[in-house]
Design a protein around this motif. Structure first.
Motif, mmCIF file in Angstrom:
data_model
loop_
_atom_site.group_PDB
_atom_site.id
_atom_site.type_symbol
_atom_site.label_atom_id
_atom_site.label_comp_id
_atom_site.label_asym_id
_atom_site.label_seq_id
_atom_site.Cartn_x
_atom_site.Cartn_y
_atom_site.Cartn_z
ATOM 1 N N GLN A 1 1.461 10.760 1.173
ATOM 2 C CA GLN A 1 0.499 9.675 1.009
ATOM 3 C C GLN A 1 0.354 9.372 -0.478
ATOM 4 O OE1 GLN A 1 -0.711 8.456 3.768
ATOM 5 N NE2 GLN A 1 -2.691 7.519 3.433
ATOM 6 N N PRO A 2 0.669 8.174 -0.919
ATOM 7 C CA PRO A 2 0.466 7.871 -2.331
ATOM 8 C C PRO A 2 -1.017 7.772 -2.644
ATOM 9 C CG PRO A 2 1.133 5.917 -1.144
ATOM 10 C CD PRO A 2 1.186 7.045 -0.167
ATOM 11 N N PRO A 3 -1.383 7.941 -3.889
ATOM 12 C CA PRO A 3 -2.805 7.810 -4.231
ATOM 13 C C PRO A 3 -3.283 6.395 -3.971
ATOM 14 C CG PRO A 3 -1.457 7.904 -6.191
ATOM 15 C CD PRO A 3 -0.571 8.244 -5.061
ATOM 16 N N GLN A 4 -4.536 6.300 -3.629
ATOM 17 C CA GLN A 4 -5.121 4.997 -3.301
ATOM 18 C C GLN A 4 -5.012 4.083 -4.512
ATOM 19 O OE1 GLN A 4 -6.720 4.301 -0.342
ATOM 20 N NE2 GLN A 4 -7.284 2.224 -0.887
ATOM 21 N N PRO A 5 -4.239 3.025 -4.413
ATOM 22 C CA PRO A 5 -4.123 2.140 -5.565
ATOM 23 C C PRO A 5 -5.373 1.302 -5.728
ATOM 24 C CG PRO A 5 -2.899 1.268 -3.732
ATOM 25 C CD PRO A 5 -3.479 2.569 -3.268
ATOM 26 N N GLY A 6 -5.794 1.137 -6.958
ATOM 27 C CA GLY A 6 -6.959 0.310 -7.204
ATOM 28 C C GLY A 6 -6.536 -1.129 -7.382
ATOM 29 N N ALA A 7 -7.007 -1.992 -6.511
ATOM 30 C CA ALA A 7 -6.728 -3.420 -6.651
ATOM 31 C C ALA A 7 -8.053 -4.117 -6.844
ATOM 32 C CB ALA A 7 -5.998 -3.959 -5.437
ATOM 33 N N THR A 8 -8.621 -3.960 -8.019
ATOM 34 C CA THR A 8 -9.904 -4.597 -8.262
ATOM 35 C C THR A 8 -9.701 -6.080 -8.509
ATOM 36 O OG1 THR A 8 -9.741 -4.204 -10.597
ATOM 37 C CG2 THR A 8 -10.782 -2.497 -9.284
ATOM 38 N N VAL B 1 -8.014 -9.549 -0.611
ATOM 39 C CA VAL B 1 -7.245 -10.268 0.407
ATOM 40 C C VAL B 1 -8.003 -10.296 1.724
ATOM 41 C CG1 VAL B 1 -5.058 -10.368 1.616
ATOM 42 C CG2 VAL B 1 -5.128 -9.644 -0.737
ATOM 43 N N GLY B 2 -8.699 -9.197 2.041
ATOM 44 C CA GLY B 2 -9.472 -9.171 3.276
ATOM 45 C C GLY B 2 -10.557 -10.229 3.296
ATOM 46 N N PHE B 3 -11.292 -10.341 2.179
ATOM 47 C CA PHE B 3 -12.359 -11.345 2.165
ATOM 48 C C PHE B 3 -11.787 -12.752 2.096
ATOM 49 C CE2 PHE B 3 -14.858 -7.633 0.630
ATOM 50 C CZ PHE B 3 -15.627 -7.534 1.764
ATOM 51 N N THR B 4 -10.637 -12.900 1.414
ATOM 52 C CA THR B 4 -9.991 -14.213 1.429
ATOM 53 C C THR B 4 -9.581 -14.597 2.839
ATOM 54 O OG1 THR B 4 -9.135 -13.676 -0.738
ATOM 55 C CG2 THR B 4 -8.174 -15.557 0.351
ATOM 56 N N ARG C 1 0.826 -1.204 0.000
ATOM 57 C CA ARG C 1 0.000 0.000 0.000
ATOM 58 C C ARG C 1 0.865 1.260 0.000
ATOM 59 N NH1 ARG C 1 -1.985 3.983 0.098
ATOM 60 N NH2 ARG C 1 -3.990 4.761 0.856
ATOM 61 N N TYR C 2 1.957 1.237 0.781
ATOM 62 C CA TYR C 2 2.778 2.434 0.909
ATOM 63 C C TYR C 2 4.058 2.345 0.098
ATOM 64 C CZ TYR C 2 -0.359 3.642 4.666
ATOM 65 O OH TYR C 2 -1.478 3.957 5.380
ATOM 66 N N GLY C 3 4.211 1.315 -0.710
ATOM 67 C CA GLY C 3 5.432 1.151 -1.487
ATOM 68 C C GLY C 3 5.458 2.039 -2.701
ATOM 69 N N PRO C 4 6.557 2.002 -3.470
ATOM 70 C CA PRO C 4 6.697 2.912 -4.601
ATOM 71 C C PRO C 4 5.754 2.631 -5.759
ATOM 72 C CG PRO C 4 8.589 1.463 -4.429
ATOM 73 C CD PRO C 4 7.792 1.245 -3.208
ATOM 74 N N ASN C 5 5.539 1.374 -6.125
ATOM 75 C CA ASN C 5 4.613 1.161 -7.246
ATOM 76 C C ASN C 5 3.580 0.108 -6.892
ATOM 77 O OD1 ASN C 5 6.629 -0.664 -7.200
ATOM 78 N ND2 ASN C 5 6.925 -0.788 -9.406
ATOM 79 N N PRO C 6 2.455 0.563 -6.336
ATOM 80 C CA PRO C 6 1.409 -0.384 -5.924
ATOM 81 C C PRO C 6 0.670 -1.019 -7.088
ATOM 82 C CG PRO C 6 0.705 1.856 -5.555
ATOM 83 C CD PRO C 6 2.132 1.932 -5.964
ATOM 84 N N GLU C 7 0.842 -0.482 -8.312
ATOM 85 C CA GLU C 7 0.074 -1.058 -9.414
ATOM 86 C C GLU C 7 0.616 -2.424 -9.833
ATOM 87 O OE1 GLU C 7 1.716 1.719 -9.552
ATOM 88 O OE2 GLU C 7 3.393 1.339 -10.910
ATOM 89 N N ALA C 8 1.800 -2.808 -9.322
ATOM 90 C CA ALA C 8 2.349 -4.111 -9.706
ATOM 91 C C ALA C 8 1.663 -5.260 -8.989
ATOM 92 C CB ALA C 8 3.843 -4.152 -9.408
ATOM 93 N N THR D 1 2.292 -6.949 -6.461
ATOM 94 C CA THR D 1 3.090 -8.076 -5.977
ATOM 95 C C THR D 1 2.783 -8.411 -4.522
ATOM 96 O OG1 THR D 1 4.783 -6.412 -5.771
ATOM 97 C CG2 THR D 1 5.047 -7.993 -7.523
ATOM 98 N N GLY D 2 2.547 -7.379 -3.703
ATOM 99 C CA GLY D 2 2.247 -7.653 -2.299
ATOM 100 C C GLY D 2 0.975 -8.457 -2.149
ATOM 101 N N ILE D 3 -0.048 -8.085 -2.931
ATOM 102 C CA ILE D 3 -1.313 -8.813 -2.856
ATOM 103 C C ILE D 3 -1.137 -10.250 -3.309
ATOM 104 C CG2 ILE D 3 -3.521 -8.993 -4.027
ATOM 105 C CD1 ILE D 3 -4.065 -6.252 -3.527
ATOM 106 N N MET D 4 -0.367 -10.427 -4.398
ATOM 107 C CA MET D 4 -0.171 -11.793 -4.905
ATOM 108 C C MET D 4 0.552 -12.638 -3.880
ATOM 109 S SD MET D 4 -1.561 -12.213 -7.590
ATOM 110 C CE MET D 4 -2.630 -11.008 -8.267
ATOM 111 N N PHE D 5 1.595 -12.046 -3.279
ATOM 112 C CA PHE D 5 2.357 -12.809 -2.287
ATOM 113 C C PHE D 5 1.461 -13.197 -1.121
ATOM 114 C CE2 PHE D 5 5.843 -14.393 -0.085
ATOM 115 C CZ PHE D 5 6.977 -14.297 -0.862
#
Lengths: 103, 161
Positions: free
Chosen positions: B112-119, B46-49, A51-58, A60-64
């Protein structure tokens, strides 16, 4: 203190609680649960860094984290069945009383 | 903050209570709190998982294991105090080192980075393209774990007769 640091502090606290449980409990199932808690703390770290890393669009954290949750589920199933087999052999789940190999 | 207190209280209760079933029930509270943190961080899937796998499956599995291994023998006397204290001290030391490292580190990005969309669609795309090999290996691992768990837990006394 930034938001990332508070998440990291929380996850290290959860890790320590799990470690304390795994080291001090005598019930094998509760030791396994402590290890699960430590895994969860690591997962929380992955998500916080994603969430706070440099490129969240990758992603990778979620996949891991997703793979780690599935591995933890498999580990819990195998671990609990090993505990069941050991219970059938020793008639106890107390780790202090399981003190014989090939008994 | 309230969520953090709730999660930590649930996990402490899970590791501290004497009745094992109560421990697992307190643990579901801790797992649900961690799932809420995932939602708060923007990782809905991930939360629901987490809720599905941990609160739904692992906790129930642990409760079943505790019930199947429950015996009427009187509870063993609590372990001698020295390993108890040793374990607590080791865990406290680990937490102290981790907290020191975290607090003394300097955050690389303060903004604060912009909220990343993880759909779910993005996650599915990533799973099917970039992470397809780990996904297949995970399926193989889960199948092996399923078969292995059944084989290990199977009662072999009938076969031996």
């Amino acid at each position: 203190m930034s938001s990332l640091q508070s998440y990291l502090l929380l996850s290290s606290l959860l890790f320590s609680i799990g470690l304390a449980g795994a080291l001090t409990r005598r019930n094998a199932i509760l030791v396994l649960i402590g290890i699960e808690l430590m895994l969860n703390a690591a997962n929380l770290n992955f998500i916080a860094f994603w969430r706070y890393g440099p490129n969240p669009e990758a992603l990778t954290g979620i996949m891991f984290t997703i793979f780690s949750i599935s591995i933890a589920a498999a580990e819990a199933a195998v671990g609990l069945s090993i505990i069941l087999a050991a219970y059938r052999h020793c008639r106890t789940t107390n780790l202090d009383e399981m003190n014989s190999l090939k008994g | 903050m309230v969520l953090a207190v709730l999660t930590v209280a649930g996990t402490v209760a899970a590791m501290g209570l004497r009745n094992a079933v109560h421990c697992v029930l307190a643990l579901t509270l801790g797992f649900a709190g961690i799932a809420m943190f995932y939602l708060q961080l923007g990782a809905q899937f991930v939360g629901f998982t987490q809720i599905l796998v941990y609160v739904g499956a692992v906790a129930i599995l642990a409760v079943f294991a505790i019930m199947m291994t429950h015996n009427d023998k009187p509870m063993a006397p609590p372990a001698s105090s020295s390993p108890w204290i040793l374990g607590g001290v080791a865990a406290a030391a680990v937490f102290a080192v981790l907290a020191w490292a975290i607090v003394s580190s300097t955050p690389s990005t303060s903004c604060q980075p912009p909220q990343p969309g993880a759909t779910v669609q993005q996650i599915g795309d990533a799973l099917m393209h970039r992470f397809v090999l780990p996904l297949e290996i995970m399926g193989l691992l889960l199948t092996a774990a399923l078969i292995g768990a059944v084989v290990i837990a199977m009662d072999r006394r009938e076969e031996m007769k």
